[in-house]
Write an enzyme that holds these catalytic residues in place. Structure first.
Site, mmCIF file in Angstrom:
data_model
loop_
_atom_site.group_PDB
_atom_site.id
_atom_site.type_symbol
_atom_site.label_atom_id
_atom_site.label_comp_id
_atom_site.label_asym_id
_atom_site.label_seq_id
_atom_site.Cartn_x
_atom_site.Cartn_y
_atom_site.Cartn_z
ATOM 1 N N ARG A 1 94.103 32.940 32.644
ATOM 2 C CA ARG A 1 95.513 32.940 32.263
ATOM 3 C C ARG A 1 96.175 34.188 32.824
ATOM 4 N NH1 ARG A 1 94.968 37.476 30.453
ATOM 5 N NH2 ARG A 1 97.069 37.339 29.677
ATOM 6 N N GLY A 2 97.509 34.221 32.679
ATOM 7 C CA GLY A 2 98.285 35.275 33.320
ATOM 8 C C GLY A 2 98.839 34.683 34.607
ATOM 9 N N ALA A 3 100.149 34.793 34.787
ATOM 10 C CA ALA A 3 100.796 34.066 35.884
ATOM 11 C C ALA A 3 100.141 34.310 37.247
ATOM 12 C CB ALA A 3 102.290 34.388 35.903
ATOM 13 N N ARG B 1 99.808 23.624 34.062
ATOM 14 C CA ARG B 1 100.656 24.403 33.143
ATOM 15 C C ARG B 1 102.081 24.381 33.678
ATOM 16 N NH1 ARG B 1 98.619 29.750 30.547
ATOM 17 N NH2 ARG B 1 100.328 29.202 29.158
ATOM 18 N N GLN C 1 95.940 37.581 22.861
ATOM 19 C CA GLN C 1 95.621 38.200 24.153
ATOM 20 C C GLN C 1 95.712 39.723 24.095
ATOM 21 O OE1 GLN C 1 97.646 35.541 23.840
ATOM 22 N NE2 GLN C 1 97.384 34.088 25.519
ATOM 23 N N ASP D 1 106.224 35.438 33.563
ATOM 24 C CA ASP D 1 105.655 34.182 34.036
ATOM 25 C C ASP D 1 106.573 33.486 35.030
ATOM 26 O OD1 ASP D 1 104.307 34.752 31.303
ATOM 27 O OD2 ASP D 1 102.981 33.385 32.382
ATOM 28 N N ASN E 1 108.586 34.918 29.668
ATOM 29 C CA ASN E 1 107.326 35.617 29.430
ATOM 30 C C ASN E 1 106.811 35.184 28.062
ATOM 31 O OD1 ASN E 1 105.314 37.582 30.335
ATOM 32 N ND2 ASN E 1 106.064 38.866 28.676
ATOM 33 N N LYS E 2 105.639 35.638 27.717
ATOM 34 C CA LYS E 2 104.990 35.302 26.442
ATOM 35 C C LYS E 2 105.984 35.301 25.279
ATOM 36 C CE LYS E 2 101.515 34.580 25.726
ATOM 37 N NZ LYS E 2 101.088 33.158 25.692
#
Lengths: 349, 349
Positions: A45-47, A88, A193, A234, A244-245
């Site tokens: 995960r993580g863009a 995603r 996370q 993201d 973003n998150k």
């Protein structure tokens, strides 16, 4: 530096981030379906890391596709590309990787050359992300002064980027430069996370870190202790609006209200100039079970409706600067993002 | 209506809220030390309910204190009062209860009469909280219009108040009045009072509720779906500055930024006119283990520093109105809180 995804000749090695920090378990696979599953289920995960994993996954699929006819091969690969693109919905790096891999395909090539070209492109994407995050770390570290307490959200380190990290890369670089800083890391519900990955990565780098719950961030920002808020992204629209998150928007509003700088750090691959504003960014809704269950334990009554948007949009007006590998981009973003992204590094604002 | 604390002749029956919603377990005790433990460990929680539990706990201690000499009895009881006063630091209802119980003690009474007087005072405190929360529910329900989505934080229902509830009492009353409303309940880390208790209480009352993580509140407030934010309070200063569950400040800032009304509901026992502003309210720091461990599962690396402030202060400027049993108090709170609290119900602003 620990790497979330590595190409190993004829298979892909993915660090299962859902198991961290308890267990360091690698998934070695030559089955691209498992790469898609790893992306969907946040093992990777993580863009930026998603972009790299998808590129390698496509290269892997190409190696295994059973065809020596170019047209048939391309046809089959197209389905694979679509499968990756739908793994995603929010991080643009995924779509850019898929698109770059697609553009590598020439109908005039042999299947063998196509496989080779796709592998090279995936390697190139990975190298570019590595270089980009290294540059981001250096440019961003200039903003972090000696003695700063930096608040960060979610995880944006090497694990998230398949490189040096974005927001966390900057923090680690500032620390390496000898600045005595410390970090307030939000735990980042629902999947922790921050509590699992950011704390772990900062500990490995030796950076002092204290963990807080997401909703305590306001308390510390208001207290004056936090000198800047630094997050990843993201997807960044042409306006500078940033996906973003979930929770990033709240941090931005509170930072703004308290005159605390709010920085977004992301490689230019995260900027999507095709999208004018944040209103057009699709927000992924994930399973309610991520909220209602923790480690197999249900924390709510049995029958409960939970809503689980994974991202939110921070309007550009709340963002002080965007840190990319091409330099620091200042307001107005609608003008400066285009200028920087469409120019060479020398033209950075 | 489920009751968090009930006097049963010669013992106190406390519902263990840490076990909800999985198990409904009552603690029956005639040992006041266990009442203090129940307050400290949040088996009974919520500012008004803590006040009621402490009053009963003191009455219980008085019944068991082994002395027939008034001076000796009062001396021993003074230690008990101090033990209760130090069981939690932020909710003012606790200190007001202790103070009222103390004021009940007359050195001219027999020990038997003192025991009787303390029991009556505890009963009176409970009845007053019940009546206050009933009035709050009615006054507050006027603000909730048909079709509203209301966002609330933490738990402020019967469980938290030993009565009808404050913010949640209002929501339940509006629903009972036939208004088609629905609720977004924040899970309320670290102890999940929203996910465990608020969802459960709303389900029992039949009110539609959807659970979100704390940091998703901003996303829904910004979306325009949330028509008001409604919370309780643990202590309200003379200025209107309000101590409440950590995260309340963030909600207030975001509501303010999006022109969404932000209401605080609390009995007047929660107002502390002896404290000028929120700066003087002591914020309880609780154990880091509440953050790092969930149901016996450690979610972080083994060695981690976590900060766990249980409350934050919402400055008065972000609060639209304060709903008390004496009516709706509007800005400016520094003037109107004093006016309302020092007057009869008729003088409500």
């Amino acid at each position: 530096m620990i790497s979330p995804v590595e190409w190993e000749g004829d298979s892909l090695k993915i660090l299962d981030q859902t198991k961290l920090p308890d267990e360091i378990i690698y998934l070695n696979t030559d089955d691209y379906h498992l790469v898609i599953e790893a992306i969907s289920s946040l093992r990777v995960r993580g863009a930026p890391a998603i972009g790299v994993a998808a590129a390698y996954g496509i290269a892997l699929a190409a190696q295994k596709l059973d065809s020596n006819d170019t047209a048939e091969f391309i046809n089959k690969l197209d389905s694979v590309l679509e499968e990756f693109a739908s793994s995603r919905p929010t991080a643009v790096n995924l779509f850019k990787s898929v698109s770059r891999m697609k553009n590598t395909i020439s109908p005039d090539s042999s299947v063998e050359n196509l496989r080779e070209a796709l592998w090279h492109e995936a390697q190139k994407i990975h190298q570019e992300e590595r270089f980009a995050t290294q540059q981001i770390s250096k440019f961003g570290a200039i903003l972090i002064e000696d003695g700063f307490t930096v608040l960060t959200h979610c995880n944006t380190g090497p694990l998230a980027t398949a490189g040096y990290g974005t927001a966390l890369g900057i923090i680690i670089e500032a620390w390496r430069q000898g600045k005595k800083i410390d970090v307030l890391a939000t735990e980042t519900r629902p999947l922790f996370q921050g509590a699992r990955l950011t704390v772990w990565e900062l500990q490995q780098a030796g950076v002092p870190v204290r963990l807080i719950i997401d909703s305590a961030a306001g308390y510390y920002i208001k207290s004056g202790k936090v000198k800047c808020v630094l997050i990843g992204a993201d997807r960044i629209a042409a306006s500078g609006d940033t996906a973003n998150k979930i929770g990033s928007y709240s941090l931005a509003v509170i930072a703004h209200e308290n005159n605390v700088p709010f920085y977004v750090a992301a490689p230019s691959s995260t900027v999507d100039l095709s999208i004018e504003s944040g209103d057009d960014i699709i927000i992924e809704e994930r399973s309610p079970a991520e909220i209602t269950n923790i480690g197999g334990l249900q924390i709510t009554p049995q029958q409960v409706t939970a809503l689980n948007p994974a991202f939110d949009i921070t309007p550009a007006e709340y963002i002080t600067s965007i840190i990319t590998e091409k330099g620091l981009i200042k307001q107005p973003f609608d003008k400066n993002l285009k200028k920087v992204l469409r120019s060479s590094k020398d033209a950075v604002s």
